[in-house]
Design a protein around this motif. Structure first.
Motif, PDB file in Angstrom:
ATOM      1  N   ILE A 119      42.780  49.509  45.373  1.00 30.83           N
ATOM      2  CA  ILE A 119      42.812  48.043  45.046  1.00 30.83           C
ATOM      3  C   ILE A 119      43.927  47.138  45.230  1.00 30.83           C
ATOM      4  CG2 ILE A 119      42.162  46.263  43.307  1.00 30.83           C
ATOM      5  CD1 ILE A 119      39.958  48.183  44.059  1.00 30.83           C
ATOM      6  N   VAL A 120      43.806  46.338  46.110  1.00 34.49           N
ATOM      7  CA  VAL A 120      45.114  45.462  46.551  1.00 34.49           C
ATOM      8  C   VAL A 120      45.374  44.392  45.200  1.00 34.49           C
ATOM      9  CG1 VAL A 120      45.867  43.489  48.101  1.00 34.49           C
ATOM     10  CG2 VAL A 120      44.563  45.566  48.913  1.00 34.49           C
ATOM     11  N   PHE A 121      44.377  43.644  44.628  1.00 32.21           N
ATOM     12  CA  PHE A 121      44.645  42.871  43.526  1.00 32.21           C
ATOM     13  C   PHE A 121      43.286  43.133  42.558  1.00 32.21           C
ATOM     14  CE2 PHE A 121      46.509  39.985  46.690  1.00 32.21           C
ATOM     15  CZ  PHE A 121      47.611  39.683  46.244  1.00 32.21           C
ATOM     16  N   ASP A 122      43.846  43.367  41.275  1.00 29.74           N
ATOM     17  CA  ASP A 122      42.895  43.804  40.255  1.00 29.74           C
ATOM     18  C   ASP A 122      42.721  42.475  39.514  1.00 29.74           C
ATOM     19  OD1 ASP A 122      45.277  43.574  39.001  1.00 29.74           O
ATOM     20  OD2 ASP A 122      45.109  45.718  38.286  1.00 29.74           O
ATOM     21  N   GLU A 123      43.005  41.244  39.998  1.00 35.29           N
ATOM     22  CA  GLU A 123      42.842  39.879  39.144  1.00 35.29           C
ATOM     23  C   GLU A 123      42.108  38.976  40.043  1.00 35.29           C
ATOM     24  OE1 GLU A 123      47.091  39.254  40.787  1.00 35.29           O
ATOM     25  OE2 GLU A 123      45.991  41.023  40.026  1.00 35.29           O
ATOM     26  N   PRO A 124      41.764  37.906  39.690  1.00 34.27           N
ATOM     27  CA  PRO A 124      41.215  36.838  40.545  1.00 34.27           C
ATOM     28  C   PRO A 124      42.481  36.032  41.491  1.00 34.27           C
ATOM     29  CG  PRO A 124      40.340  36.529  38.451  1.00 34.27           C
ATOM     30  CD  PRO A 124      41.346  37.664  38.420  1.00 34.27           C
ATOM     31  N   ILE A 125      42.084  35.842  42.671  1.00 37.62           N
ATOM     32  CA  ILE A 125      43.221  35.155  43.448  1.00 37.62           C
ATOM     33  C   ILE A 125      42.509  33.884  43.977  1.00 37.62           C
ATOM     34  CG2 ILE A 125      44.505  37.246  44.091  1.00 37.62           C
ATOM     35  CD1 ILE A 125      43.179  36.769  46.855  1.00 37.62           C
ATOM     36  N   THR A 126      43.428  32.968  44.150  1.00 37.61           N
ATOM     37  CA  THR A 126      42.830  31.621  44.765  1.00 37.61           C
ATOM     38  C   THR A 126      43.203  31.330  46.029  1.00 37.61           C
ATOM     39  OG1 THR A 126      45.087  30.418  44.084  1.00 37.61           O
ATOM     40  CG2 THR A 126      43.220  30.737  42.436  1.00 37.61           C
ATOM     41  N   GLN A 127      42.452  30.377  46.747  1.00 38.55           N
ATOM     42  CA  GLN A 127      42.824  30.042  48.161  1.00 38.55           C
ATOM     43  C   GLN A 127      44.047  29.470  48.414  1.00 38.55           C
ATOM     44  OE1 GLN A 127      40.908  30.633  50.691  1.00 38.55           O
ATOM     45  NE2 GLN A 127      41.960  29.476  52.266  1.00 38.55           N
ATOM     46  N   GLN A 128      44.862  29.990  49.163  1.00 40.99           N
ATOM     47  CA  GLN A 128      46.228  29.359  49.516  1.00 40.99           C
ATOM     48  C   GLN A 128      46.096  27.832  49.839  1.00 40.99           C
ATOM     49  OE1 GLN A 128      44.758  31.500  51.121  1.00 40.99           O
ATOM     50  NE2 GLN A 128      45.510  31.888  53.107  1.00 40.99           N
ATOM     51  N   GLN A 129      46.742  27.183  49.430  1.00 39.15           N
ATOM     52  CA  GLN A 129      47.009  25.725  49.872  1.00 39.15           C
ATOM     53  C   GLN A 129      47.820  25.563  51.217  1.00 39.15           C
ATOM     54  OE1 GLN A 129      45.419  23.009  48.271  1.00 39.15           O
ATOM     55  NE2 GLN A 129      44.480  24.702  47.140  1.00 39.15           N
ATOM     56  N   ASP A 130      46.877  25.074  52.152  1.00 33.73           N
ATOM     57  CA  ASP A 130      47.449  24.951  53.591  1.00 33.73           C
ATOM     58  C   ASP A 130      46.553  24.031  54.321  1.00 33.73           C
ATOM     59  OD1 ASP A 130      48.167  25.426  56.006  1.00 33.73           O
ATOM     60  OD2 ASP A 130      47.997  27.771  56.276  1.00 33.73           O
ATOM     61  N   GLY A 131      47.321  22.886  54.362  1.00 37.21           N
ATOM     62  CA  GLY A 131      46.694  21.745  55.292  1.00 37.21           C
ATOM     63  C   GLY A 131      46.025  21.918  56.572  1.00 37.21           C
ATOM     64  N   GLY A 132      46.315  23.053  57.064  1.00 36.60           N
ATOM     65  CA  GLY A 132      45.738  23.414  58.583  1.00 36.60           C
ATOM     66  C   GLY A 132      44.451  24.087  58.330  1.00 36.60           C
TER      67      GLY A 132
END
Length: 780
Positions: free
Chosen positions: A170-183
């Motif tokens: 498992i890479v992440f065992d917690e929720p992750i969020t979309q990175q903020q990237d203007g492009g």
């Protein structure tokens, strides 16, 4: 808002040009006619910074040398997944010439300093852990080599297929969020949804969610096609790598950045360090390439700032080529399943799409919206999943998702056409309702001579020729956070100011063209000062958003200062300013032929040193599809590819590409052709060469260089013929849009279709290599 009614050009010259009446804000300038009747707009104008670039006068971020400047290097993880038990910096601290060392506490909050021995969890090879500032780059590198990191290694997964399996590390065992990237304007979803390493799905976009009834749609179909397509990870490789020079004085932090978004970098740095935006200045005068990954401050920006803060000296931190490959963004790969149904007459009855892709430790690995909107279909559904792996994060990459999606969709359309015994171009004429793409197909087919295309696999000889076609669509994005100041000085000088950056696409030049056209001057009369956040805020360069966002307020500001100047002249001539105009650098009076005055002479009538107007982007005439700035219409393209395939060696050569494109009103044909050329070259590279190769046993990228990471050299670049279709939509005072994204979307699909036409065997995975050709032909 007070408005007036005006008729604007509408349609395509030489095809269906007419007029349409719009309500226009009263303060907006008069309507421009089509380009044939303008002097500077739509013409092939040389870039205003061309001489600086070819002579070496232009200074990029990496060229900067400030007094007392130190050089920095980032400490990066050598393993893909681990807990750090300790980091020993003692030897590095004692190295002569080292001035500061900064260790990161939390990899998700780059500005936090490690003061309590709380090290970040390592998730991929190349993850930043700390940095060193020294008198020279060589010393900084030596210091990094002396830092000892003790890892408690954990199981990891690199491969997309493996990461999707139950029981995978498992890479992440917690929720992750979309990175903020203007492009990144691809699909997003809740990063807490899903199981294991699979997150999602995303089932909708700003064009809506599922529609119709797929089961009924496939029942109505006379022909059904089911296919799976695979695309690879493509890494960013601009000539100038990511990086900054940070000069943090007590009153202001100045960041010289190689960036596509000066305002975003300012906002990010201000947020990280708890500074007001007014005390962070970001400057990007020249930028050496950016394809979507240079919208943020990254890890290097805060690192340089922390080192500058500790030392009280400017810090230079530019990444090397290996760092660029492994840590600063890539186009995610994809496995995409498509099921499509059509009636005997070709009408589409159902499209089902399901995709999985990995953006490494990030989200955003979808295949875009192209299957949803390119061809009308009453029954549609998509499921787009992210799969987390222990690899560097993905980032926006010139039409995020849609390039992958087009590779699958446009091959499926060709296969459907074959099953229906229709020519692929004729089939698109039947199912594509876009009028501008219809013209692009007609003009492109004529120049390309599509009529010479023969049935798939019928070519004779060892080297077989093939012809293919691919299409694309891209939304018209507009950001209202686009502001311009135009000044007329009392010595006749004219100045434009905005924080919008020119990433090499020619933004400086088109702004000068717009103002020169409006003021009746030459492009060389206009001074363009952009790329500095101390100027009015401008849009980031991503999503083909800049031209459509920044040129209307530029024209509108020029119109406002012109009105003020003409009022002064009118007063002197005792006439009404509505009788006055400026052309060829001269003010004249339509009511009195003897009244003539040079523009420079007119500026001497000013009682102050300047006339200045600051104008922001207004809503499109007629409003938006979505209030946040999704304009009506789209940016379409049709690309034709001719290939030669050596069936003994498997070598594929793209001989020629004809690229027919639309972007509203073309502003500078030379620059548009340059953008199309770049998009096609990148598309050919994606189709045949580029591929991130990972070692699944160590988690390292094996070709993080410019030698083994293959891209086309001059001999592999095809002849490229561009066709620019003028299309007027009557949406703004310039009616112009960008072309960066659509120039890249259709290429790989067109090449793949051409390869099939040559050898009669379809390739469902890119890059299309000699090995894959020989395997398809059962020769290996």
């Amino acid at each position: 808002m007070d408005t007036r009614k005006e008729k604007l050009p509408y349609g395509i010259p030489g095809h269906n040009l007419s007029e349409i009446e719009r309500d226009i804000p009263i303060e907006e300038p008069p309507v421009w006619p089509i380009n044939d009747k303008l002097k500077i707009i739509g013409k092939r104008v040389s870039r205003i910074d061309a001489l600086d670039k070819v002579t070496g006068k232009a200074k990029y971020t990496s060229d900067l040398k400030l007094p007392g400047m130190l050089y920095a290097k980032i400490l990066r993880s050598a393993v893909p997944h681990a807990v750090i038990s300790s980091i020993d910096i003692s030897q590095a601290q004692n190295l002569k010439g080292v001035h500061a060392i900064h260790l990161i506490e939390n990899a998700r909050k780059e500005g936090e300093e490690n003061k309590n021995g709380k090290y970040p969890m390592v998730k991929y090879v190349g993850q930043p852990l700390g940095g060193v500032a020294a008198d020279s780059l060589a010393i900084a590198k030596d210091a990094i080599s002396l830092i000892k990191v003790n890892y408690e290694e954990k199981p990891f997964v690199i491969d997309l297929d493996s990461a999707m399996k139950s029981g995978s590390p498992i890479v992440f065992d917690e929720p992750i969020t979309q990175q903020q990237d203007g492009g990144d304007v691809g699909e997003t979803h809740d990063g807490s949804k899903g199981t294991g390493n699979v997150r999602g799905p995303s089932t909708s976009s700003f064009f809506g969610g599922p529609r119709g009834d797929l089961e009924e749609g496939f029942k109505e179909a006379d022909v059904i096609l089911e296919r799976t397509y695979r695309t690879q990870v493509q890494t960013h490789m601009p000539l100038e790598t990511h990086g900054v020079v940070v000069d943090w004085k007590p009153d202001v932090m100045t960041v010289y950045a190689s960036t596509q978004n000066t305002a975003a970098v300012r906002n990010e740095m201000a947020s990280i360090f708890g500074l007001p935006k007014s005390k962070v200045r970001v400057i990007c005068e020249f930028m050496g390439g950016g394809f979507g990954a240079k919208h943020s401050a990254g890890s290097f920006g805060p690192m340089a700032a922390n080192l500058a803060k500790k030392t009280g000296r400017p810090v230079w931190l530019m990444l090397d080529r290996q760092e660029e490959h492994i840590a600063e963004g890539n186009r995610p790969n994809s496995i995409q399943y498509l099921k499509m149904g059509a009636k005997k007459d070709g009408t589409l009855t159902g499209i089902q799409q399901r995709s999985h892709g990995t953006a490494g430790v990030a989200l955003g690995a979808g295949v875009g919206r192209i299957a949803q909107v390119l061809y009308p279909c009453p029954n549609f559904a998509t499921e787009q999943y992210d799969v987390l792996t222990n690899a560097g994060p993905g980032a926006a990459w010139r039409a995020p998702g849609n390039v992958q999606g087009a590779f699958g969709l446009e091959q499926a359309i060709d296969e459907l056409a074959e099953k229906l015994e229709m020519d692929p171009l004729t089939y698109r004429d039947h199912i594509d309702k876009s009028e501008v793409r219809k013209v692009e197909r007609q003009r492109g087919a004529k120049l390309f001579d599509w009529s010479r295309r023969k049935p798939a696999g019928s070519a004779k000889g060892v080297v077989k020729k093939g012809l293919g076609v691919g299409q694309s669509t891209w939304p018209r994005f507009v950001t209202l956070d686009s502001t311009v100041e135009v000044k007329i000085h009392n010595d006749g000088g004219v100045e434009i100011r905005s924080s919008v950056q020119d990433i090499g696409t020619g933004t400086k030049t088109i702004l000068a063209q717009v103002v020169a056209e409006e003021l009746g001057l030459e492009v060389t009369d206009i001074k363009v000062n952009i790329g500095d956040t101390f100027f009015p805020v401008g849009p980031g360069s991503g999503g083909s958003v800049v031209t459509g966002s920044i040129t209307p307020p530029t024209r509108n500001a020029a119109y406002e200062v012109k009105k003020e100047l003409l009022k002064l002249v009118a007063k002197k001539w005792e006439t009404d300013s509505s009788n006055l105009s400026i052309a060829n650098g001269e003010v004249s009076n339509s009511k009195n032929a003897e009244h003539k005055m040079s523009f420079k002479e007119a500026t001497k009538l000013m009682r102050t040193s300047q006339i200045a107007k600051v104008v922001s982007r207004s809503d499109d005439y007629g409003g938006f599809q979505q209030p946040w700035g999704l304009a009506y219409g789209d940016l379409g393209s049709v690309q034709f590819a001719e290939v030669s395939v050596n069936t003994d060696t498997g070598f594929v050569k793209v001989d020629r590409v004809v690229a027919a494109h639309s972007c509203g009103r073309p502003l500078n044909t030379g620059q548009l052709e340059s953008q199309i050329n770049g998009g096609v070259i990148q598309g050919v590279s994606y189709a045949l060469y580029e591929n991130r190769v990972m070692d699944n046993s160590t988690g390292h990228m094996m070709n993080a260089n410019v030698d083994q990471y293959k891209t086309p050299f001059s001999m592999e670049i095809p002849q490229i013929d561009s066709i620019i279709v003028e299309e007027y939509s009557a949406l703004s005072s310039t009616d112009a849009y960008g072309i960066g994204e659509p120039a890249n979307i259709a290429t790989a699909a067109a090449v793949a279709n051409a390869v099939y036409n040559a050898i009669g065997v379809r390739i469902y995975e890119i890059p299309i290599t000699p090995a894959s050709i020989l395997k398809a032909l059962n020769k290996v």
